[in-house]
Motif scaffolding. Structure first.
Motif, PDB file in Angstrom:
ATOM      1  N   ASP A  31       0.804  -1.220   0.000  1.00 52.08           N
ATOM      2  CA  ASP A  31       0.000   0.000   0.000  1.00 52.08           C
ATOM      3  C   ASP A  31       0.838   1.272   0.000  1.00 52.08           C
ATOM      4  OD1 ASP A  31      -2.325  -1.531   0.064  1.00 52.08           O
ATOM      5  OD2 ASP A  31      -2.309  -1.638   2.252  1.00 52.08           O
ATOM      6  N   THR A  32       2.146   1.119  -0.129  1.00 47.23           N
ATOM      7  CA  THR A  32       3.038   2.280  -0.115  1.00 47.23           C
ATOM      8  C   THR A  32       3.295   2.725  -1.550  1.00 47.23           C
ATOM      9  OG1 THR A  32       4.113   1.349   1.834  1.00 47.23           O
ATOM     10  CG2 THR A  32       5.271   3.126   0.707  1.00 47.23           C
ATOM     11  N   PRO A  33       3.129   3.997  -1.830  1.00 46.97           N
ATOM     12  CA  PRO A  33       3.370   4.493  -3.196  1.00 46.97           C
ATOM     13  C   PRO A  33       4.811   4.216  -3.639  1.00 46.97           C
ATOM     14  CG  PRO A  33       2.289   6.173  -1.846  1.00 46.97           C
ATOM     15  CD  PRO A  33       2.682   5.061  -0.928  1.00 46.97           C
ATOM     16  N   ASP A  34       4.974   3.907  -4.910  1.00 47.09           N
ATOM     17  CA  ASP A  34       6.290   3.576  -5.458  1.00 47.09           C
ATOM     18  C   ASP A  34       7.320   4.667  -5.204  1.00 47.09           C
ATOM     19  OD1 ASP A  34       5.293   1.192  -6.336  1.00 47.09           O
ATOM     20  OD2 ASP A  34       5.244   1.744  -8.467  1.00 47.09           O
ATOM     21  N   ASP A  35       6.905   5.926  -5.366  1.00 45.74           N
ATOM     22  CA  ASP A  35       7.874   7.013  -5.188  1.00 45.74           C
ATOM     23  C   ASP A  35       8.376   7.085  -3.744  1.00 45.74           C
ATOM     24  OD1 ASP A  35       5.330   7.875  -4.399  1.00 45.74           O
ATOM     25  OD2 ASP A  35       5.761   9.972  -4.879  1.00 45.74           O
ATOM     26  N   GLU A  36       7.520   6.761  -2.785  1.00 46.25           N
ATOM     27  CA  GLU A  36       7.943   6.757  -1.380  1.00 46.25           C
ATOM     28  C   GLU A  36       8.935   5.618  -1.117  1.00 46.25           C
ATOM     29  OE1 GLU A  36       5.969   6.208   3.039  1.00 46.25           O
ATOM     30  OE2 GLU A  36       4.703   6.941   1.401  1.00 46.25           O
ATOM     31  N   VAL A  37       8.649   4.452  -1.675  1.00 47.60           N
ATOM     32  CA  VAL A  37       9.555   3.312  -1.524  1.00 47.60           C
ATOM     33  C   VAL A  37      10.907   3.631  -2.156  1.00 47.60           C
ATOM     34  CG1 VAL A  37       9.969   0.899  -2.150  1.00 47.60           C
ATOM     35  CG2 VAL A  37       7.689   1.617  -1.409  1.00 47.60           C
ATOM     36  N   MET A  38      10.895   4.232  -3.327  1.00 49.61           N
ATOM     37  CA  MET A  38      12.146   4.566  -4.013  1.00 49.61           C
ATOM     38  C   MET A  38      12.955   5.594  -3.223  1.00 49.61           C
ATOM     39  SD  MET A  38      12.316   2.478  -6.418  1.00 49.61           S
ATOM     40  CE  MET A  38      13.826   3.100  -7.101  1.00 49.61           C
ATOM     41  N   ARG A  39      12.277   6.595  -2.646  1.00 46.26           N
ATOM     42  CA  ARG A  39      12.980   7.585  -1.811  1.00 46.26           C
ATOM     43  C   ARG A  39      13.640   6.910  -0.614  1.00 46.26           C
ATOM     44  NH1 ARG A  39       8.397  10.814  -2.532  1.00 46.26           N
ATOM     45  NH2 ARG A  39       7.677  10.221  -0.457  1.00 46.26           N
ATOM     46  N   ASP A  40      12.900   5.997   0.037  1.00 48.54           N
ATOM     47  CA  ASP A  40      13.456   5.294   1.197  1.00 48.54           C
ATOM     48  C   ASP A  40      14.631   4.419   0.782  1.00 48.54           C
ATOM     49  OD1 ASP A  40      11.562   6.495   2.785  1.00 48.54           O
ATOM     50  OD2 ASP A  40      10.272   4.729   2.933  1.00 48.54           O
ATOM     51  N   LEU A  41      14.501   3.737  -0.346  1.00 48.19           N
ATOM     52  CA  LEU A  41      15.585   2.890  -0.838  1.00 48.19           C
ATOM     53  C   LEU A  41      16.806   3.720  -1.192  1.00 48.19           C
ATOM     54  CD1 LEU A  41      16.644   0.121  -1.676  1.00 48.19           C
ATOM     55  CD2 LEU A  41      15.565   0.453  -3.890  1.00 48.19           C
ATOM     56  N   ASP A  42      16.597   4.828  -1.868  1.00 52.00           N
ATOM     57  CA  ASP A  42      17.714   5.713  -2.211  1.00 52.00           C
ATOM     58  C   ASP A  42      18.402   6.238  -0.955  1.00 52.00           C
ATOM     59  OD1 ASP A  42      17.341   5.380  -4.910  1.00 52.00           O
ATOM     60  OD2 ASP A  42      16.138   7.213  -5.155  1.00 52.00           O
ATOM     61  N   ALA A  43      17.626   6.599   0.045  1.00 55.93           N
ATOM     62  CA  ALA A  43      18.199   7.087   1.305  1.00 55.93           C
ATOM     63  C   ALA A  43      19.009   6.005   1.991  1.00 55.93           C
ATOM     64  CB  ALA A  43      17.099   7.593   2.228  1.00 55.93           C
ATOM     65  N   ALA A  44      18.500   4.778   2.002  1.00 55.09           N
ATOM     66  CA  ALA A  44      19.212   3.668   2.624  1.00 55.09           C
ATOM     67  C   ALA A  44      20.519   3.370   1.877  1.00 55.09           C
ATOM     68  CB  ALA A  44      18.330   2.421   2.651  1.00 55.09           C
ATOM     69  N   LEU A  45      20.470   3.382   0.549  1.00 52.75           N
ATOM     70  CA  LEU A  45      21.679   3.141  -0.241  1.00 52.75           C
ATOM     71  C   LEU A  45      22.712   4.241  -0.021  1.00 52.75           C
ATOM     72  CD1 LEU A  45      20.182   1.872  -3.610  1.00 52.75           C
ATOM     73  CD2 LEU A  45      21.524   0.551  -1.963  1.00 52.75           C
ATOM     74  N   ALA A  46      22.253   5.475   0.058  1.00 44.64           N
ATOM     75  CA  ALA A  46      23.171   6.591   0.306  1.00 44.64           C
ATOM     76  C   ALA A  46      23.838   6.431   1.669  1.00 44.64           C
ATOM     77  CB  ALA A  46      22.422   7.920   0.234  1.00 44.64           C
ATOM     78  N   GLU A  47      23.081   5.998   2.662  1.00 45.33           N
ATOM     79  CA  GLU A  47      23.641   5.793   4.001  1.00 45.33           C
ATOM     80  C   GLU A  47      24.693   4.681   3.993  1.00 45.33           C
ATOM     81  OE1 GLU A  47      22.114   4.440   8.402  1.00 45.33           O
ATOM     82  OE2 GLU A  47      20.733   5.552   7.116  1.00 45.33           O
ATOM     83  N   VAL A  48      24.386   3.590   3.308  1.00 41.47           N
ATOM     84  CA  VAL A  48      25.322   2.470   3.226  1.00 41.47           C
ATOM     85  C   VAL A  48      26.601   2.907   2.501  1.00 41.47           C
ATOM     86  CG1 VAL A  48      25.724   0.221   2.141  1.00 41.47           C
ATOM     87  CG2 VAL A  48      23.592   0.663   3.387  1.00 41.47           C
ATOM     88  N   ARG A  49      26.451   3.618   1.422  1.00 38.47           N
ATOM     89  CA  ARG A  49      27.621   4.074   0.662  1.00 38.47           C
ATOM     90  C   ARG A  49      28.460   5.070   1.449  1.00 38.47           C
ATOM     91  NH1 ARG A  49      24.058   4.622  -4.689  1.00 38.47           N
ATOM     92  NH2 ARG A  49      24.304   2.510  -5.453  1.00 38.47           N
ATOM     93  N   HIS A  50      27.803   5.871   2.280  1.00 40.84           N
ATOM     94  CA  HIS A  50      28.507   6.874   3.086  1.00 40.84           C
ATOM     95  C   HIS A  50      29.370   6.191   4.143  1.00 40.84           C
ATOM     96  CE1 HIS A  50      28.995   9.889   6.297  1.00 40.84           C
ATOM     97  NE2 HIS A  50      29.190  10.694   5.272  1.00 40.84           N
TER      98      HIS A  50
END
Length: 76
Positions: free
Chosen positions: A56-75
């Motif tokens: 039930d979560t909009p795709d754009d919200e999931v993508m933002r969360d995924l991008d944020a998580a990937l950025a954190e891991v890369r940092h």
């Protein structure tokens, strides 16, 4: 048989695996590979849980969360 009071999560499991010696990791890898069918069934079950959790979560919200998580891991 070992009884575990709380669910085992990937976040709890990975640090334990990192503590294993190379020989123990190899044994674990072989064990997982020999029981590949059960492993695949478990993986599919986990993926299904994620699908249900985010259904039930909009795709754009999931993508933002995924991008944020990937950025954190890369940092780190």
């Amino acid at each position: 048989m070992i009884q575990i009071a709380e669910p085992i999560t990937l976040e709890k499991l990975l640090p334990l695996i990192e503590k294993l010696s190379q020989v123990e990791r190899e044994k674990l890898r072989k064990s997982l590979e020999t029981d590949l069918t059960a492993w695949r069934e478990e993986w599919e079950s986990i993926v299904a849980q994620f699908h249900n959790a985010f259904a039930d979560t909009p795709d754009d919200e999931v993508m933002r969360d995924l991008d944020a998580a990937l950025a954190e891991v890369r940092h780190e």
